[in-house]
Design a protein around this motif. Sequence first.
Motif, mmCIF file in Angstrom:
data_model
loop_
_atom_site.group_PDB
_atom_site.id
_atom_site.type_symbol
_atom_site.label_atom_id
_atom_site.label_comp_id
_atom_site.label_asym_id
_atom_site.label_seq_id
_atom_site.Cartn_x
_atom_site.Cartn_y
_atom_site.Cartn_z
ATOM 1 N N ASP A 10 0.859 -1.097 0.075
ATOM 2 C CA ASP A 10 0.014 -0.020 -0.131
ATOM 3 C C ASP A 10 0.933 1.413 0.034
ATOM 4 O O ASP A 10 1.050 2.034 0.892
ATOM 5 C CB ASP A 10 -1.021 0.028 1.113
ATOM 6 C CG ASP A 10 -2.141 0.916 0.640
ATOM 7 O OD1 ASP A 10 -3.286 1.054 1.507
ATOM 8 O OD2 ASP A 10 -2.325 1.100 -0.297
ATOM 9 N N TYR A 14 -3.304 7.709 -5.662
ATOM 10 C CA TYR A 14 -4.837 7.726 -6.272
ATOM 11 C C TYR A 14 -5.632 8.835 -6.403
ATOM 12 O O TYR A 14 -5.361 10.023 -5.630
ATOM 13 C CB TYR A 14 -5.610 7.012 -5.222
ATOM 14 C CG TYR A 14 -5.312 5.546 -4.537
ATOM 15 C CD1 TYR A 14 -5.700 4.324 -5.529
ATOM 16 C CD2 TYR A 14 -4.690 5.336 -3.323
ATOM 17 C CE1 TYR A 14 -5.003 3.277 -4.892
ATOM 18 C CE2 TYR A 14 -4.160 3.974 -2.902
ATOM 19 C CZ TYR A 14 -4.430 3.081 -3.814
ATOM 20 O OH TYR A 14 -4.056 1.821 -3.154
ATOM 21 N N ARG A 29 -15.438 7.018 -2.305
ATOM 22 C CA ARG A 29 -14.973 8.134 -1.409
ATOM 23 C C ARG A 29 -15.247 7.496 0.212
ATOM 24 O O ARG A 29 -14.212 7.734 0.892
ATOM 25 C CB ARG A 29 -15.664 9.274 -1.509
ATOM 26 C CG ARG A 29 -15.620 10.009 -2.809
ATOM 27 C CD ARG A 29 -16.203 11.100 -3.187
ATOM 28 N NE ARG A 29 -16.186 11.827 -4.172
ATOM 29 C CZ ARG A 29 -17.149 12.002 -4.986
ATOM 30 N NH1 ARG A 29 -18.476 12.133 -4.760
ATOM 31 N NH2 ARG A 29 -16.976 12.643 -6.398
ATOM 32 N N PHE A 32 -12.228 5.017 0.917
ATOM 33 C CA PHE A 32 -10.965 5.861 1.133
ATOM 34 C C PHE A 32 -11.100 6.244 2.429
ATOM 35 O O PHE A 32 -9.942 6.430 3.122
ATOM 36 C CB PHE A 32 -10.877 6.794 0.225
ATOM 37 C CG PHE A 32 -10.029 6.224 -0.967
ATOM 38 C CD1 PHE A 32 -8.713 5.848 -1.162
ATOM 39 C CD2 PHE A 32 -10.576 6.674 -2.429
ATOM 40 C CE1 PHE A 32 -8.052 5.234 -2.074
ATOM 41 C CE2 PHE A 32 -10.136 6.278 -3.504
ATOM 42 C CZ PHE A 32 -8.742 5.481 -3.410
ATOM 43 N N VAL A 37 -6.953 6.531 3.948
ATOM 44 C CA VAL A 37 -5.860 6.471 2.629
ATOM 45 C C VAL A 37 -6.060 7.732 1.884
ATOM 46 O O VAL A 37 -7.319 7.981 1.538
ATOM 47 C CB VAL A 37 -6.052 5.176 1.870
ATOM 48 C CG1 VAL A 37 -5.186 5.440 0.460
ATOM 49 C CG2 VAL A 37 -5.607 3.976 2.774
ATOM 50 N N GLU A 38 -5.116 8.263 1.726
ATOM 51 C CA GLU A 38 -5.065 9.854 0.907
ATOM 52 C C GLU A 38 -5.384 9.600 -0.428
ATOM 53 O O GLU A 38 -4.713 8.417 -0.954
ATOM 54 C CB GLU A 38 -3.634 10.592 1.147
ATOM 55 C CG GLU A 38 -3.224 10.996 2.300
ATOM 56 C CD GLU A 38 -4.022 12.185 2.750
ATOM 57 O OE1 GLU A 38 -4.353 12.948 1.990
ATOM 58 O OE2 GLU A 38 -4.499 12.428 3.825
ATOM 59 N N TYR A 39 -6.350 10.445 -1.138
ATOM 60 C CA TYR A 39 -6.448 10.389 -2.685
ATOM 61 C C TYR A 39 -6.704 11.639 -2.989
ATOM 62 O O TYR A 39 -7.221 12.610 -2.247
ATOM 63 C CB TYR A 39 -7.618 9.495 -3.038
ATOM 64 C CG TYR A 39 -8.892 9.625 -2.491
ATOM 65 C CD1 TYR A 39 -9.203 9.796 -0.929
ATOM 66 C CD2 TYR A 39 -9.854 9.906 -3.472
ATOM 67 C CE1 TYR A 39 -10.693 10.140 -0.765
ATOM 68 C CE2 TYR A 39 -11.063 10.576 -2.946
ATOM 69 C CZ TYR A 39 -11.369 10.433 -1.599
ATOM 70 O OH TYR A 39 -12.670 10.754 -1.281
ATOM 71 N N ASP A 41 -9.433 13.841 -4.817
ATOM 72 C CA ASP A 41 -10.865 13.859 -4.891
ATOM 73 C C ASP A 41 -11.293 14.608 -6.111
ATOM 74 O O ASP A 41 -11.927 15.768 -5.829
ATOM 75 C CB ASP A 41 -11.873 13.884 -3.602
ATOM 76 C CG ASP A 41 -13.147 13.528 -3.943
ATOM 77 O OD1 ASP A 41 -13.674 12.885 -4.884
ATOM 78 O OD2 ASP A 41 -14.026 14.028 -3.025
ATOM 79 N N LEU A 81 -10.569 -1.757 -4.161
ATOM 80 C CA LEU A 81 -9.936 -0.999 -2.940
ATOM 81 C C LEU A 81 -10.479 -1.685 -1.633
ATOM 82 O O LEU A 81 -9.805 -1.835 -0.598
ATOM 83 C CB LEU A 81 -10.629 0.279 -2.985
ATOM 84 C CG LEU A 81 -9.891 1.361 -4.004
ATOM 85 C CD1 LEU A 81 -10.666 2.720 -3.844
ATOM 86 C CD2 LEU A 81 -8.502 1.499 -4.157
ATOM 87 N N TYR A 204 -14.844 12.834 7.039
ATOM 88 C CA TYR A 204 -15.180 13.116 5.585
ATOM 89 C C TYR A 204 -16.494 13.776 5.279
ATOM 90 O O TYR A 204 -16.452 14.779 4.610
ATOM 91 C CB TYR A 204 -15.225 11.813 4.675
ATOM 92 C CG TYR A 204 -15.896 11.942 3.411
ATOM 93 C CD1 TYR A 204 -15.164 12.552 2.432
ATOM 94 C CD2 TYR A 204 -16.902 11.448 2.950
ATOM 95 C CE1 TYR A 204 -15.894 12.984 1.002
ATOM 96 C CE2 TYR A 204 -17.655 11.450 1.706
ATOM 97 C CZ TYR A 204 -17.039 12.241 0.737
ATOM 98 O OH TYR A 204 -17.754 12.422 -0.266
#
Lengths: 217, 217
Positions: A10, A14, A29, A32, A37-39, A41, A81, A204
Motif C-alpha cells: 500500500d 490515487y 470516497r 478511502f 488513505v489519501e487520494y 478527489d 479497494l 469526511y
Amino acid sequence: MRRSLRMTDDNHQYKLLYFDLPGKAEHIRYIFAYAGVEYEDERIQKDKWPEIKKSTPYGKVPVLEIDGQQVAQSNAIARYLARKFGLVGQTEWEALQCDVLVDTLGDLQAAVMQIMKEPDPIKREEIRARVTKEELPFYLSKFEKIVQENGGFSVGSDITWSDLVFAVLLDQFESMYGKTALNGYPSLKGLKDKVHNIPGIKSYLEKRPPKSPMPRH
Amino acid sequence: MRRSLRMTDDNHQYKLLYFDLPGKAEHIRYIFAYAGVEYEDERIQKDKWPEIKKSTPYGKVPVLEIDGQQVAQSNAIARYLARKFGLVGQTEWEALQCDVLVDTLGDLQAAVMQIMKEPDPIKREEIRARVTKEELPFYLSKFEKIVQENGGFSVGSDITWSDLVFAVLLDQFESMYGKTALNGYPSLKGLKDKVHNIPGIKSYLEKRPPKSPMPRH
C-alpha cells in the motif's frame, strides 16, 4: 488487527475522477475515508467534462487513477479497494455476500431511478406508487432481516464495503422519502448511523462539499 | 499448474437455477464447464417459475445453490466460482481488470438490449441504428485493442472468466448481427473461437439444449 482478506502492498497514488455529486462514486470516497488513505478527489466541473470524457477508458466516470493508470467501472474500483483495505470480510464466502448485496442494492436503486427517468408526469406517479409500495418494502424488509440476524452488519460480524454502500444508499432514500423513511427498519437505520459515526467517514462527511439537492420531478 | 488466485477447497454440491436460456447464466455454465466441475443445471420451465420465484432470495434467477445455500446475483456467483476455479488472473490487479471488462461488457449489452425493449417500431430502428453505428464499434474496437495487446486474452496472458464472458456475448452478437459481425475484429473472433475450443466448453456446447432463437422484433 482483525483477520481479513486484505492485500498487503500500500504505497500508491490515487486520483478519483467524478462529478461533484455522490452518484456512482460516493461509496469509493467512503472506502478511502474508512481506510484513512489519501487520494485526490477530483470533482469535474461541467464545462471540463467533454475534454475529460475523451481521456477516460470508456467515456464514463468514475475513473480511478492508480499511479497514473486509469481504471473504469464504479463497483470494480470499489471492490478492488475494499479488498486492499480489508473490507471484503474474512472469507471468500463473505466476499461473495458483499458482492450479492451490492448488486441487489443496485437493482433496488435501478427501480428507484425509473421514477427519476420517466418524463411523463402521470406515468411517473404510477411508477413512484409501485416502487414505494412494492420494490422498496420488498428489498428493505429482506435487508433488515439480514442486518438484524448479523447483529448490525450486512455481512459477517464486522464492517465491509457492503455496509458502506448501504449507508450511502439509505442516506439517499432518506433524502428522497424523508427522515421517517427508515422508521420501520431499525437495523438498517442503525447500520447507516454506525457507518456515519466511523471516525474517518464522520470526518469526511463534515468536510465534503454541500450536497446538491436531489433532482425531483 | 499455473500460479493463480485460486481457492483450495472444492468438494461442494452445486445446483444452478435459471431458465432454459443462455441469458444471465450462460457464463456461469461456461465456468463450470471450463473447470470440469459437476453441477445440476436446472432449467426452469415457465409453468414452474411462479412457485420457484417465491423460494429465491430476491425473486430473481440465476440462483446458485451451494450445498443447499442459495446465492443470488449472476456476476457475484460467476466471480466467486471464477476465483475458486483459478479464473480471476494471477494478481489482484488482473482480478480487477476482469471485473472492469465484465461490467463494461454489461454496459454494451444494456445498450443492445435497448433495441429489444423498445416497443415502438420507428424508435426501435432509431435505437438500432445508433447502437450499431456508435456503441458497438466504440466498445468492440476498444476490446479488440486490449485482446490484441494481450496476445489473445482479455486480461493478462491466460484464460480468465472475462474471456468466457466475452465468448458468450460475442456469440450472441453474431446471432443478432450475422456471422460477419466480427470480421473487423480478428482478435475478438480469435478469442471467442479459442474459448469455444477449450475441451470442457466444447463438450458443454455439444451437449447443451438447442438454443432458442433470439427474440427479434
